[in-house]
Every structure is written in structure tokens, then in C-alpha cells.
Design a protein around this motif. Structure first.
Motif, PDB file in Angstrom:
ATOM      1  N   THR A 171      -2.900   0.406  -4.124  1.00  0.00           N
ATOM      2  CA  THR A 171      -2.664  -0.864  -3.444  1.00  0.00           C
ATOM      3  C   THR A 171      -2.450  -1.945  -4.486  1.00  0.00           C
ATOM      4  O   THR A 171      -3.165  -1.989  -5.488  1.00  0.00           O
ATOM      5  CB  THR A 171      -3.871  -1.254  -2.562  1.00  0.00           C
ATOM      6  N   THR A 192      -4.281   4.825   5.946  1.00  0.00           N
ATOM      7  CA  THR A 192      -5.327   3.902   5.534  1.00  0.00           C
ATOM      8  C   THR A 192      -6.113   3.378   6.734  1.00  0.00           C
ATOM      9  O   THR A 192      -5.604   3.321   7.865  1.00  0.00           O
ATOM     10  CB  THR A 192      -4.724   2.710   4.766  1.00  0.00           C
ATOM     11  N   LEU A 194       0.843  -1.197   0.000  1.00  0.00           N
ATOM     12  CA  LEU A 194       0.000   0.000   0.000  1.00  0.00           C
ATOM     13  C   LEU A 194       0.876   1.244   0.000  1.00  0.00           C
ATOM     14  O   LEU A 194       1.744   1.398   0.871  1.00  0.00           O
ATOM     15  CB  LEU A 194      -0.924   0.025   1.219  1.00  0.00           C
TER      16      LEU A 194
END
Length: 276
Positions: free
Chosen positions: A220, A124, A117
């Protein structure tokens, strides 16, 4: 051909119809084409009915077997790439309910073994505290409480040691004040705590790090089979191996400049102390 989000939903059917038409023009049955491509007849059938989306390699095999002219191969390759790209507008997620989107993300995370990510702007949900998650949903309609609960449930995946996570965060992402200072200090402490888990790598890119390639957006990569890119208005899902490879290459470039381990934790401690 330009990447028109409105076309992405149509391209799968267009590709299926085009390949079916070309096969019939060539006078081949599905069985004969399957033999030439060394695949099953059922796979050819599913491709031609848009039940499955063929990869670019599948499409190239079929076109070679049909002896398609070069200019047609180029045109259909573009169509195939579009078919392997999906646009998911955020308004669609709002209509279905954001908690359902969380279930979809949980499925992706459950299926993947290696997740990467890149987070240039904010933290996140997988790494976020409840207060941070609630703040990030401030402009989202629907039942925020349910979505917060689903996001917190998803965090259990972090403790599955069969999976490996690499999170790359810019200094801005870590220090962006989405919540009041005391809560931001707690959020940053959480990042430091999670970095001790054996299957999690948290890398930081401090301001001043010389990287010529700018951080354009959050993305991602799930194993080497899927990449998602997020914008204000939605997300794009890439299944084309070339798109995935390009995102992996960008990730590698940032990863090489990131700070990990004790160095990263020292930075986090410093940034948390600024909020205390």
C-alpha cells in the motif's frame, strides 16, 4: 550492508549518534550547522536526539555541510535508509491486540488523500464482507470479534469523497476461496458495487495478462510519503522517498494492464456466477 530486520530498530539511534559525533568533530555548534543547512537549530537538535528521523535529503545536506569524505557519505546514506525503514513483526501486533493495529491503520488512512493498494493474493479488509474478514482472521489469536468490528468501522473511510482509492487485484485475489461459494459470490458482488463510488477505482488483472514482473507481495502507498509491504510474518514500512518511488513505479506498471469500469464489472459478474 544487508537489510537485517533486527537492525531496523537500532538504526535511528545509530544515525543520530553518528551525525552528532561528526558535527562535534567538525567543531561546529548546532546553530552553525543549522545555518549551513538552512534549517532550524531545533531540527538539528531533534535529529541528533533521534526525536525525528531525517530524510535522506536532510542527511545529505548535513554531510555536505560537515564536508564529510565520500566513503563516509556512502556508509551513512545506507544507515539513513535503514532509519527510514521499519519492521513490524506480526507477533508484536498479536501481543498488543489486533484491534489496536486497526486503529493505527485507520489513522494512516485518515491522514492520506490518495491511497493505492496492490492485492495479488486476497481481498483487503477495506473491501471485504464480514464473513470474509472473519475467515481471514482464522489463524490470528485474540478477540476476533473486536478486530472484525474495527475492520468494518474502517470501511467508512471509503465514503469520504475527499480521498481517492485505487485498488488493483489479480484474478487470484478476487477468486481465492477464503469462504464458501455462496459467500464468495456475495463478496465479489460487493467489489462490483464499490466500484461505482466516484472516489474508488477497482482494477482487475485477469489470468493470462502478459506482465513480465511477477506480483511478489501486497503493498500500500499512502500519498507519496509512506509505503507498507506485507508478508506472512509482518510488514515493512518504508519512508525513504526512493523506496516509495519504486513502489509507485511498480504500481503504475500493473495499473496500465488492469481492467477498470464496466470491463472490470463484467469480469466480476462472470467470476461471481462461477460461485453461484
Amino acid at each position: 550492508m544487508t537489510l537485517d530486520p533486527e537492525r531496523l530498530g537500532e538504526s535511528k539511534a545509530d544515525l543520530a549518534e553518528t551525525l552528532r559525533t561528526l558535527r562535534k568533530r567538525a567543531g561546529l555548534s548546532q546553530v552553525r550547522l543549522a545555518k549551513r543547512c538552512n534549517v532550524s537549530q531545533s531540527k538539528i537538535s531533534k535529529i541528533e536526539t533521534a526525536e525525528i528521523t531525517p530524510s535522506l535529503i536532510d542527511v545529505e545536506l548535513i554531510l555536505r555541510a560537515l564536508e564529510a569524505p565520500e566513503e563516509l557519505v556512502t556508509e551513512i546514506a545506507v544507515l539513513a535508509r535503514l532509519a527510514n525503514t521499519e519492521w513490524q513483526p506480526i507477533r508484536s501486533s498479536w501481543r498488543r491486540g489486533l484491534e489496536k493495529r486497526q486503529a493505527e491503520l485507520a489513522t494512516l488512512e485518515a491522514e492520506a488523500k490518495k491511497l493505492r493498494l496492490f492485492l495479488p493474493a486476497m481481498i483487503t479488509g477495506l473491501l471485504a464482507t464480514p464473513e470474509y474478514i472473519r475467515a481471514s482472521l482464522e489463524y490470528s489469536p485474540g478477540d476476533v470479534a473486536k478486530t472484525v468490528a474495527r475492520k468494518l468501522e474502517r470501511q467508512a473511510v471509503l465514503y469520504d469523497t475527499t480521498k481517492h482509492f485505487t485498488f488493483l487485484l489479480t484474478e487470484q485475489a478476487v477468486r481465492w476461496a477464503a469462504i464458501p461459494p455462496p459467500a464468495m459470490a456475495v463478496q465479489i458482488d460487493r467489489l462490483a458495487s464499490l466500484s461505482h463510488l466516484p472516489n474508488i477505482r477497482i482494477g482487475l488483472i485477469p489470468m493470462g495478462t502478459v506482465i513480465s514482473r511477477g506480483p511478489m507481495n501486497t503493498f500500500t502507498v499512502y500519498d507519496d510519503r509512506l509505503a507498507t509491504v506485507e508478508t506472512f510474518t509482518g510488514r515493512t514500512v518504508f519512508r525513504d522517498s526512493r523506496d516509495i518511488a519504486e513502489h509507485l513505479e511498480v504500481f503504475k506498471q500493473y495499473e496500465e494492464q488492469a481492467r477498470f469500469g464496466d470491463t472490470a464489472r463484467s469480469l466480476l459478474q462472470e467470476w461471481a456466477s462461477l460461485y453461484r
